[in-house]
Write a protein that holds these residues in place. Structure first.
Motif, PDB file in Angstrom:
ATOM      1  N   UNK A  31       0.864  -1.168   0.000  1.00 47.19           N
ATOM      2  CA  UNK A  31       0.000   0.000   0.000  1.00 47.19           C
ATOM      3  C   UNK A  31       0.909   1.229   0.000  1.00 47.19           C
ATOM      4  N   UNK A  32       0.622   2.221  -0.854  1.00 51.07           N
ATOM      5  CA  UNK A  32       1.486   3.415  -0.906  1.00 51.07           C
ATOM      6  C   UNK A  32       1.555   4.120   0.438  1.00 51.07           C
ATOM      7  N   UNK A  33       2.745   4.644   0.742  1.00 51.27           N
ATOM      8  CA  UNK A  33       2.940   5.426   1.957  1.00 51.27           C
ATOM      9  C   UNK A  33       2.657   6.888   1.621  1.00 51.27           C
ATOM     10  N   UNK A  34       1.655   7.461   2.266  1.00 55.83           N
ATOM     11  CA  UNK A  34       1.276   8.836   1.958  1.00 55.83           C
ATOM     12  C   UNK A  34       2.026   9.838   2.822  1.00 55.83           C
ATOM     13  N   UNK A  35       3.305   9.577   3.005  1.00 59.32           N
ATOM     14  CA  UNK A  35       4.153  10.494   3.765  1.00 59.32           C
ATOM     15  C   UNK A  35       4.805  11.465   2.792  1.00 59.32           C
TER      16      UNK A  35
END
Length: 250
Positions: free
Chosen positions: A219-223
């Motif tokens: 899952x993409x890291x939205x940082x």
């Protein structure tokens, strides 16, 4: 009388040990009650990047916020956490008879990052048998990486196992070239339930590694992680300024 004093001392030690043991069991029992019980066939656990505060806003859709708790002293030793960490009870699930997994989020105030652990708890003895890292993400020293896990029955024995994937990315110059290269490291491993215990097995076959990557995408890291283009331009700027860029072999 000479033999009586050692006997009293030994009795005193035994009584105090039993009292401490009972207190620890009571603390762990109370700790266990903080986790809501859930059932599932597949669960993907992940963290979602840098976070300024330990608690999420009410508008956040992140599913693993948890409930803030005061962990028992024993847990601090198991996970090696201290006063700079905040702990959140997420949920618990059944692994085997009298064995449950307690999913716990730990927030590191200094790093502003989260880690998710699976505490293997024996409901009969009221003890924590082991801790398994499920999820984490980070950005440091010019690189970034993450660990994510999937809980599911991998060997069709009606007990939930754990598949974990980890990666690390770093950009650097190679052979005094002006071109920036991506260093990517990836590994996967399985924690399979055998006789109520987890047995860790690394995935070493490259074909199987690729199949796992296809079927269990991160899952993409939205940082606020840097994009590839930003990272390359930043490295070029650093190099032009004369600063030394550490290599992967340093």
């Amino acid at each position: 009388m000479t033999h009586f004093k050692p006997f009293l001392f030994a009795l005193f030690i035994l009584l105090n040990t039993n009292i401490l043991f009972a207190q620890t069991k009571k603390q762990l029992s109370n700790f266990y009650q903080n986790f809501d019980s859930i059932k599932f066939e597949l669960l993907h656990l992940y963290t979602d990047g840098l976070q300024a505060t330990a608690s999420y806003s009410s508008n956040s859709s992140y599913p693993f916020k948890g409930k803030k708790i005061n962990p028992p002293p024993l847990l601090k030793k198991v996970l090696k956490v201290d006063h700079t960490n905040d702990c959140f009870a997420i949920f618990r699930y059944s692994i085997a008879p009298q064995i449950e997994g307690l999913i716990l989020r730990v927030y590191d105030q200094e790093m502003q990052s989260n880690t998710i652990h699976n505490l293997i708890y024996n409901t009969s003895t009221q003890t924590i048998r082991e801790s398994i890292l499920l999820a984490h993400d980070y950005q440091a020293e010019g690189g970034s990486g993450a660990t994510q896990s999937w809980i599911l029955d991998l060997d069709n024995n009606h007990q939930l196992d754990i598949l974990t994937r980890s990666y690390y990315d770093k950009y650097e110059y190679k052979n005094a070239s002006e071109e920036v290269h991506l260093i990517h490291r990836e590994n996967s491993y399985l924690n399979i339930v055998k006789q109520s215990h987890f047995q860790r097995t690394p995935v070493q076959n490259e074909d199987l590694q690729q199949l796992i990557a296809n079927d269990f995408p991160y899952r993409p890291i939205y940082a606020p992680f840097m994009s590839e283009d930003t990272h390359k331009k930043l490295l070029n700027n650093i190099k032009k300024s004369g600063l030394v860029i550490p290599s992967e072999t340093d």
